[in-house]
Design a protein around this motif. Sequence first.
Motif, PDB file in Angstrom:
ATOM      1  N   GLY A  57      62.185  14.773-102.661  1.00 20.07           N
ATOM      2  CA  GLY A  57      60.790  15.026-102.300  1.00 20.07           C
ATOM      3  C   GLY A  57      59.940  13.770-102.353  1.00 20.07           C
ATOM      4  N   GLN A  58      60.538  12.647-101.998  1.00 19.81           N
ATOM      5  CA  GLN A  58      59.793  11.382-102.040  1.00 19.81           C
ATOM      6  C   GLN A  58      59.704  10.772-100.640  1.00 19.81           C
ATOM      7  N   MET A  59      58.992   9.701-100.543  1.00 13.56           N
ATOM      8  CA  MET A  59      58.986   8.918 -99.311  1.00 13.56           C
ATOM      9  C   MET A  59      59.455   7.501 -99.658  1.00 13.56           C
ATOM     10  N   PRO A  60      59.932   6.705 -98.719  1.00 14.36           N
ATOM     11  CA  PRO A  60      59.967   6.978 -97.283  1.00 14.36           C
ATOM     12  C   PRO A  60      61.226   7.724 -96.840  1.00 14.36           C
ATOM     13  N   VAL A  61      61.057   8.374 -95.690  1.00 14.06           N
ATOM     14  CA  VAL A  61      62.187   8.902 -94.929  1.00 14.06           C
ATOM     15  C   VAL A  61      62.183   8.156 -93.606  1.00 14.06           C
ATOM     16  N   TYR A  62      63.374   7.874 -93.111  1.00 14.85           N
ATOM     17  CA  TYR A  62      63.528   7.143 -91.843  1.00 14.85           C
ATOM     18  C   TYR A  62      64.354   7.997 -90.907  1.00 14.85           C
ATOM     19  N   GLN A  63      63.824   8.245 -89.722  1.00 17.97           N
ATOM     20  CA  GLN A  63      64.563   9.044 -88.741  1.00 17.97           C
ATOM     21  C   GLN A  63      64.720   8.253 -87.450  1.00 17.97           C
ATOM     22  N   GLU A  64      65.967   8.178 -87.026  1.00 17.94           N
ATOM     23  CA  GLU A  64      66.270   7.437 -85.786  1.00 17.94           C
ATOM     24  C   GLU A  64      67.267   8.277 -85.002  1.00 17.94           C
ATOM     25  N   GLY A  65      66.819   8.968 -83.995  1.00 23.81           N
ATOM     26  CA  GLY A  65      67.696   9.898 -83.275  1.00 23.81           C
ATOM     27  C   GLY A  65      68.220  10.953 -84.240  1.00 23.81           C
ATOM     28  N   ASP A  66      69.533  11.099 -84.310  1.00 24.35           N
ATOM     29  CA  ASP A  66      70.128  12.099 -85.201  1.00 24.35           C
ATOM     30  C   ASP A  66      70.285  11.607 -86.632  1.00 24.35           C
ATOM     31  N   LEU A  67      70.007  10.339 -86.831  1.00 18.75           N
ATOM     32  CA  LEU A  67      70.205   9.761 -88.171  1.00 18.75           C
ATOM     33  C   LEU A  67      68.953   9.928 -89.025  1.00 18.75           C
ATOM     34  N   THR A  68      69.147  10.481 -90.222  1.00 21.62           N
ATOM     35  CA  THR A  68      68.056  10.557 -91.199  1.00 21.62           C
ATOM     36  C   THR A  68      68.499   9.830 -92.452  1.00 21.62           C
ATOM     37  N   LEU A  69      67.664   8.921 -92.929  1.00 17.99           N
ATOM     38  CA  LEU A  69      67.999   8.172 -94.146  1.00 17.99           C
ATOM     39  C   LEU A  69      66.848   8.243 -95.136  1.00 17.99           C
ATOM     40  N   PHE A  70      67.199   8.279 -96.417  1.00 14.61           N
ATOM     41  CA  PHE A  70      66.212   8.057 -97.473  1.00 14.61           C
ATOM     42  C   PHE A  70      66.735   6.926 -98.330  1.00 14.61           C
ATOM     43  N   GLU A  71      66.017   6.511 -99.341  1.00 20.27           N
ATOM     44  CA  GLU A  71      66.257   5.330-100.174  1.00 20.27           C
ATOM     45  C   GLU A  71      65.873   4.083 -99.379  1.00 20.27           C
ATOM     46  N   SER A  72      64.780   3.471 -99.800  1.00 19.66           N
ATOM     47  CA  SER A  72      64.240   2.347 -99.034  1.00 19.66           C
ATOM     48  C   SER A  72      65.255   1.213 -98.887  1.00 19.66           C
ATOM     49  N   GLY A  73      66.093   0.990 -99.921  1.00 16.02           N
ATOM     50  CA  GLY A  73      67.098  -0.076 -99.827  1.00 16.02           C
ATOM     51  C   GLY A  73      68.097   0.209 -98.713  1.00 16.02           C
ATOM     52  N   ALA A  74      68.557   1.453 -98.652  1.00 11.70           N
ATOM     53  CA  ALA A  74      69.529   1.831 -97.620  1.00 11.70           C
ATOM     54  C   ALA A  74      68.893   1.748 -96.234  1.00 11.70           C
ATOM     55  N   ILE A  75      67.622   2.112 -96.168  1.00 13.10           N
ATOM     56  CA  ILE A  75      66.938   2.086 -94.869  1.00 13.10           C
ATOM     57  C   ILE A  75      66.783   0.641 -94.387  1.00 13.10           C
ATOM     58  N   VAL A  76      66.339  -0.222 -95.302  1.00 14.24           N
ATOM     59  CA  VAL A  76      66.134  -1.626 -94.915  1.00 14.24           C
ATOM     60  C   VAL A  76      67.470  -2.262 -94.527  1.00 14.24           C
ATOM     61  N   LEU A  77      68.520  -1.953 -95.252  1.00 11.60           N
ATOM     62  CA  LEU A  77      69.833  -2.495 -94.903  1.00 11.60           C
ATOM     63  C   LEU A  77      70.266  -1.981 -93.528  1.00 11.60           C
ATOM     64  N   HIS A  78      70.028  -0.711 -93.279  1.00 10.45           N
ATOM     65  CA  HIS A  78      70.365  -0.156 -91.961  1.00 10.45           C
ATOM     66  C   HIS A  78      69.617  -0.901 -90.854  1.00 10.45           C
ATOM     67  N   ILE A  79      68.334  -1.128 -91.059  1.00  8.94           N
ATOM     68  CA  ILE A  79      67.540  -1.831 -90.037  1.00  8.94           C
ATOM     69  C   ILE A  79      68.098  -3.238 -89.814  1.00  8.94           C
ATOM     70  N   ALA A  80      68.449  -3.898 -90.915  1.00  8.39           N
ATOM     71  CA  ALA A  80      68.967  -5.268 -90.800  1.00  8.39           C
ATOM     72  C   ALA A  80      70.307  -5.290 -90.053  1.00  8.39           C
ATOM     73  N   GLN A  81      71.088  -4.247 -90.234  1.00  7.76           N
ATOM     74  CA  GLN A  81      72.390  -4.207 -89.563  1.00  7.76           C
ATOM     75  C   GLN A  81      72.276  -3.726 -88.115  1.00  7.76           C
ATOM     76  N   ARG A  82      71.301  -2.882 -87.878  1.00  6.38           N
ATOM     77  CA  ARG A  82      71.158  -2.252 -86.562  1.00  6.38           C
ATOM     78  C   ARG A  82      70.433  -3.164 -85.563  1.00  6.38           C
ATOM     79  N   PHE A  83      69.479  -3.952 -86.061  1.00  7.23           N
ATOM     80  CA  PHE A  83      68.674  -4.807 -85.186  1.00  7.23           C
ATOM     81  C   PHE A  83      68.796  -6.260 -85.656  1.00  7.23           C
ATOM     82  N   ALA A  84      68.844  -7.168 -84.679  1.00  5.43           N
ATOM     83  CA  ALA A  84      69.020  -8.585 -85.025  1.00  5.43           C
ATOM     84  C   ALA A  84      67.763  -9.166 -85.665  1.00  5.43           C
ATOM     85  N   GLY A  85      67.965 -10.111 -86.574  1.00  3.59           N
ATOM     86  CA  GLY A  85      66.831 -10.887 -87.084  1.00  3.59           C
ATOM     87  C   GLY A  85      66.708 -10.973 -88.589  1.00  3.59           C
TER      88      GLY A  85
END
Length: 209
Positions: A57-85
């Motif tokens: 029951g916390q935030m943030p939640v990240y939704q990208e198409g069918d993918l839903t992620l929670f835990e800010s560390g996991a979300i940031v890592l996903h973004i870093a792996q999914r998009f260049a930079g």
Amino acid sequence: MNPVVSVFRHPPDGGRGYHRDTRVRWALEEVGQPYSLRYVTFSEMRRPDYMQLQPFGQMPVYQEGDLTLFESGAIVLHIAQRFAGLLPGGPDARSRSIMWMFAAVNTIEPCIASGSVGYLEQRLQQLALVLGEKTWFEGEDFSVGDLMMVSVLRPLKDSDILKQSRRLQNYVACGEEREAFQRALNAPPSVRRTSGRSDENLSVENFAL
Ligand SMILES: N[C@@H](CCC(=O)N[C@@H](CS)C(=O)NCC(=O)O)C(=O)O
């Protein structure tokens, strides 16, 4: 479809960017990925449909198409792996960058939360020693490790404990000066709270902020 990030409708920090959606939005700003926001109240975060997305029951939640992620560390890592930079090109440097990300959420953040000043002072001295005179932990190149470390250290920036370390103070300032951080901090101005309690009839004291 652009990713959707949940943010507090009425952020208890008054919009100073200390909640954990900021690191997620900062990461998206760094990689230049447009995103949308879902505004949530404390009550909405307790509803079953929201708790299916974030079981605590916390935030943030990240939704990208069918993918839903929670835990800010996991979300940031996903973004870093999914998009260049945000991750260096070489495999060793990539791993070190991820290591610093974990150091931030797994070593420094719990130390801050522990409230033990002596323990935190020691950890910060050690951190400053490794950083040395470098701008970022990997030298000249900002990476996801720095994004997370700056995010974790920011709430200390006006405290005596961070003022003791010129290096860490500069480090946090360099992170905050980044245009992508400024965009994340200043958007969305509409959620800023000017006064009053954070949310309807739920007490803020019962929540992790
Ligand atoms: N480990 C989680 C912590 C999430 C967290 O503590 N979120 C806070 C906002 S920064 C929250 O939702 N607090 C409200 C609550 O705990 O009910 C993460 O990194 O995403």
